[in-house]
Design an enzyme around this catalytic site. Structure first.
Site, PDB file in Angstrom:
ATOM      1  N   ASP A 266      65.127  -4.547  41.181  1.00 50.92           N
ATOM      2  CA  ASP A 266      66.094  -4.469  40.407  1.00 50.92           C
ATOM      3  C   ASP A 266      66.949  -5.890  39.779  1.00 50.92           C
ATOM      4  OD1 ASP A 266      66.782  -1.682  41.043  1.00 50.92           O
ATOM      5  OD2 ASP A 266      68.060  -1.650  41.952  1.00 50.92           O
TER       6      ASP A 266
ATOM      7  N   ARG B 119      53.322  12.520  20.099  1.00 49.92           N
ATOM      8  CA  ARG B 119      54.055  12.720  21.031  1.00 49.92           C
ATOM      9  C   ARG B 119      55.148  11.128  20.569  1.00 49.92           C
ATOM     10  NH1 ARG B 119      51.472  15.736  25.826  1.00 49.92           N
ATOM     11  NH2 ARG B 119      52.085  17.984  24.438  1.00 49.92           N
TER      12      ARG B 119
ATOM     13  N   MET C 128      64.014   2.627  37.156  1.00 48.31           N
ATOM     14  CA  MET C 128      64.464   1.785  38.347  1.00 48.31           C
ATOM     15  C   MET C 128      65.174   0.649  37.636  1.00 48.31           C
ATOM     16  SD  MET C 128      62.832   3.271  42.331  1.00 48.31           S
ATOM     17  CE  MET C 128      63.816   4.520  42.615  1.00 48.31           C
TER      18      MET C 128
END
Ligand code: F6P
Length: 364
Positions: free
Chosen positions: A141, A176, A183
């Site tokens: 993180d 698309r 995360m």
């Protein structure tokens, strides 16, 4: 005098933990002649009786360890010893048992490798029990403060970027909108940097508010240029437009971020009529081989942590700043988490590249 050093990994695993374990073991044994005790599953190994640990050797921490994923010692990212969950659903404070475990093992110091949550717990234990603690930051993180980077972030970033490299051709082939949910817990570093590196059109991070109408506008403008696909990166903790968190409950009843990618995909489809697909990158960001950067950083951090113990500099965390390892006070690190700065280089770089990164503040 031969020192006895405890070594543990705590919190979510990431790539590079074993390289750090290897560096601590090699440096402490070969250059100081100390003993290293690898404690199993974070603080759990000091809580259980008999104590769960393994004396580490240079031979055990061989070349294959340097390049391997996960952690040889095991880890845990739950069971806070200060509010330890009992089988009957009640909680108790079991911190003193861990402190006793440290003394039973006859440790002179403990080197903890972990993220922000583990750091707060170990810091509290060290204060309460007067333990000698040195800390090595690891987290995909990258939210541990007072260090530019922690072990595991670089590899996770590579994986999240590779996901975009693989999503772009299939998005283009099928016209698309591809949404990649990454995360990062409450920080948007992986989303922002992988989005820039992987050529995303839209990047959503928890630190910067966004408007669905601006997302639709960005996609419509792309279509007007003749391009009929787009890449969107969203950090797992981004809230829905109404401010609600998208989460599910773990088996242990605790909430876990999940679902924001699908929410954004549905909204985009409803508003633009474009076909959408969601890719949740998930735990592949944590597993697997560490990249070269994480191996080198983990090795430098491991060596520096042992040197801190040798210099009797306790209550310190090794940190990467301005291309070198320095050490900082753990009491400073626990004050706040490192978040994405909406005025920082990366957010403004994204903006300048025409990426929608949310409603950025006016430039100062
Ligand atoms: O803190 C690391 C991390 O991977 C976060 O990015 C993520 O939110 C969380 O851990 C996932 O935890 P678990 O392994 O319990 O699913």
């Amino acid at each position: 005098m031969t020192k006895r050093i405890g070594l543990l990994t705590s919190g979510g695993d990431c790539a590079g933990l074993n390289a750090a374990i290897r560096a601590v073991t090699h440096h402490a044994i070969k250059n100081y002649g100390w003993k290293i005790f690898g404690i199993r599953k974070g603080t759990t190994g000091l809580l259980t009786r008999p104590l769960e640990y393994k004396e580490l050797t240079v031979e055990f921490c061989d070349h294959s360890v340097l390049r391997s994923g996960g952690t040889l010692l095991g880890s845990t990212n739950r069971d806070d010893p200060f509010i330890f969950p009992n089988a009957d659903g009640t909680k108790s404070n079991r911190s003193q048992e861990i402190i006793n475990g440290y003394h039973e093992l006859g440790l002179d110091a403990l080197i903890g490798i972990g993220g922000d949550g583990s750091l707060r717990i170990l810091h509290q234990l060290a204060e309460q029990g007067d333990l000698n603690l040195v800390f090595i930051p690891k987290t995909i993180d990258n939210d541990v403060s007072n260090t530019e980077v922690a072990i595991g972030y670089s590899t996770a970033l590579d994986i999240a970027t590779e996901a975009l490299d693989r999503l772009q051709p299939t998005a283009a082939s099928h016209q698309r909108i591809m949404i990649s949910e990454v995360m990062g817990r409450d920080a948007g570093h992986i989303a922002l940097e992988s989005g820039i590196a992987g050529g995303a059109d839209i990047i959503l991070v928890p630190e910067i508010p966004y408007k669905l109408s601006s997302i639709y506008q960005t996609i419509n403008s792309i279509r007007e240029t003749g391009r009929d696909f787009a890449l969107v990166v969203v950090a797992e903790s981004v809230k829905k437009e109404d401010g609600e968190v998208s989460s599910i409950q773990n088996a242990n009843g605790l909430p876990r971020y999940s679902g924001i990618g699908h929410y954004i995909a549905e909204k985009i489809h409803e508003a633009t009529g474009m076909e959408t697909r969601v890719n949740v990158v998930g735990h592949v960001q944590r597993g697997g081989q560490p990249n070269a950067r994480d191996r080198a950083l983990a090795t430098a951090f491991g060596v520096a942590a042992v040197d801190l113990v040798a210099q009797n500099k306790m209550g310190r965390m090794v940190s990467w700043q301005n291309c070198q390892v320095v050490d900082v006070a753990i009491s400073d690190v626990v004050q706040y988490n490192q978040e994405v700065d909406p005025n920082g280089t990366m957010a403004r770089t994204a903006e300048s590249m025409g990426i929608y990164v949310g409603e950025l503040p006016e430039k100062k």
